[in-house]
Every structure is written in structure tokens, then in C-alpha cells.
Design an enzyme around this catalytic site. Structure first.
Site, PDB file in Angstrom:
ATOM      1  N   CYS A   1      59.579  72.701  -6.926  1.00  0.00           N
ATOM      2  CA  CYS A   1      60.163  73.957  -7.265  1.00  0.00           C
ATOM      3  C   CYS A   1      58.384  74.914  -7.017  1.00  0.00           C
ATOM      4  CB  CYS A   1      60.888  74.748  -8.101  1.00  0.00           C
ATOM      5  SG  CYS A   1      62.413  73.956  -7.037  1.00  0.00           S
TER       6      CYS A   1
ATOM      7  N   VAL B   1      72.843  74.874  -6.866  1.00  0.00           N
ATOM      8  CA  VAL B   1      73.858  74.535  -6.682  1.00  0.00           C
ATOM      9  C   VAL B   1      73.878  72.970  -6.574  1.00  0.00           C
ATOM     10  CG1 VAL B   1      75.278  74.690  -4.426  1.00  0.00           C
ATOM     11  CG2 VAL B   1      73.944  77.325  -4.762  1.00  0.00           C
ATOM     12  N   GLU B   2      74.732  72.722  -7.313  1.00  0.00           N
ATOM     13  CA  GLU B   2      74.805  71.520  -7.523  1.00  0.00           C
ATOM     14  C   GLU B   2      75.494  70.320  -6.245  1.00  0.00           C
ATOM     15  OE1 GLU B   2      74.874  70.841 -11.359  1.00  0.00           O
ATOM     16  OE2 GLU B   2      73.047  70.908 -11.894  1.00  0.00           O
TER      17      GLU B   2
ATOM     18  N   GLU C   1      65.163  78.610  -7.602  1.00  0.00           N
ATOM     19  CA  GLU C   1      64.309  78.637  -6.336  1.00  0.00           C
ATOM     20  C   GLU C   1      64.357  78.151  -4.630  1.00  0.00           C
ATOM     21  OE1 GLU C   1      63.891  77.048  -8.908  1.00  0.00           O
ATOM     22  OE2 GLU C   1      62.466  77.456 -10.364  1.00  0.00           O
TER      23      GLU C   1
HETATM   24  N1  THU Z   1      66.966  73.373 -11.663  1.00  0.00           N
HETATM   25  C1  THU Z   1      66.120  74.813 -11.166  1.00  0.00           C
HETATM   26  O1  THU Z   1      67.479  75.376 -10.510  1.00  0.00           O
HETATM   27  N2  THU Z   1      65.571  74.808 -11.254  1.00  0.00           N
HETATM   28  C2  THU Z   1      63.703  74.731 -11.651  1.00  0.00           C
HETATM   29  O2  THU Z   1      62.816  74.330 -11.526  1.00  0.00           O
HETATM   30  C3  THU Z   1      64.348  73.340 -13.174  1.00  0.00           C
HETATM   31  C4  THU Z   1      65.669  72.424 -12.661  1.00  0.00           C
HETATM   32  C5  THU Z   1      68.274  73.115 -11.775  1.00  0.00           C
HETATM   33  C6  THU Z   1      68.744  71.878 -11.242  1.00  0.00           C
HETATM   34  C7  THU Z   1      70.037  71.037 -11.183  1.00  0.00           C
HETATM   35  O3  THU Z   1      70.836  71.688 -10.971  1.00  0.00           O
HETATM   36  C8  THU Z   1      70.023  71.242 -13.173  1.00  0.00           C
HETATM   37  O4  THU Z   1      68.951  72.390 -13.019  1.00  0.00           O
HETATM   38  C9  THU Z   1      69.237  70.468 -13.808  1.00  0.00           C
HETATM   39  O5  THU Z   1      68.257  69.663 -13.403  1.00  0.00           O
END
Ligand code: THU
Length: 136
Positions: free
Chosen positions: A96, A50-51, A62
């Protein structure tokens, strides 16, 4: 007597991670991520990234997964699977790995791009709750 480690249905985890990925909110990176884990007591918990417009506040998949773990009874993670937008295996980022370490079952395994690995292999010499005890 030692109990045998719980068998892991990796394809069920891949499916749950892919389903979670479809809920991702990733308008900035356009990199949806889904994560799923089997708990030691047999549940499947999952999460998506979720950005945020304030980019640095992004929550990785995670983060949602460990929140989901606690919202559904807590416990320990036996197996973990993470996918990208194409459903391909994705390595959990460094932060994570630390999140997962906190809630690992002793026999926790992770599906990685190099096959199944232990928590210790993906985060060797980890800092954990036990180190806080030592300095108190
Ligand atoms: N991202 C994750 O959700 N988990 C990870 O372990 C690696 C990166 C997401 C964060 C961001 O929204 C997108 O991947 C690009 O970095």
C-alpha cells in the site's frame, strides 16, 4: 514564487479514517482497517479493507481509497492517515505504500506511529512511473 504547502487537519483525517474503518469487511482476520487522505485540492477520500474467502484476494483499505480518489475526480494525495479497529494509527503495508506513492503530491505527509513522515521516509528509493519512462 513557491506556494506554502496546504495545512493538514489531522484530526479530521483521523475521524474520516475511523468512520471508514466501521465499513470494513474483515470476517477472516477480524482486523478492520480504515484509511483517509486529504487531496491536494482539499477533498477527503477514504476506504476500508474488504476481505475474501479466498484470503489472498483481500483488498486493503488503501485499495478502496485510491479507487475513491479516482471516482471523485482524481488528483494527488497531500496527507494520509490509517487506523486499526481501535482507531489507533496503523502503518500502511508495503504494497500500500507503493499504491500511495503513485498518487503522492510532492509534499505528501503520512501520520505514522512515529509521528508525521514524508512519503520518501516510509518508502525510500521507491520505484515509480518515472522509471518506466527511462527504459522505453
Ligand atoms: N490491511 C489494510 O487494509 N491495510 C494495511 O495497510 C495493512 C493491512 C488489512 C488487510 C487485512 O484485511 C487485514 O488488514 C489484516 O492483515
Amino acid at each position: 514564487m513557491e506556494t506554502a504547502p496546504q495545512a493538514v487537519d489531522w484530526s479530521a483525517l483521523a475521524e474520516a479514517a475511523t468512520a471508514a474503518m466501521r465499513n470494513a469487511y474483515a470476517p477472516y482476520s477480524r482486523f478492520p482497517v480504515g484509511a483517509a487522505a486529504l487531496t491536494a485540492d482539499g477533498r477527503i477520500v477514504s476506504g476500508c479493507n474488504v476481505e475474501n474467502a479466498s484470503y489472498g484476494l483481500t483488498l486493503c483499505a488503501e485499495c478502496a481509497l485510491v479507487g475513491n480518489l479516482h471516482m471523485t475526480g482524481g488528483g494527488r494525495l497531500r496527507a494520509f492517515y490509517c487506523v486499526d479497529g481501535g482507531g489507533n494509527i496503523l502503518m500502511p503495508c508495503g504494497r500500500c505504500r507503493q499504491l500511495l506513492y503513485e498518487f503522492r503530491a510532492p509534499d505528501m505527509e503520512l501520520m505514522t506511529t512515529q509521528g508525521i513522515k514524508t512519503m520518501d521516509q516510509v518508502l525510500p528509493d521507491a520505484f515509480g512511473p518515472e522509471h518506466l519512462e527511462r527504459t522505453r
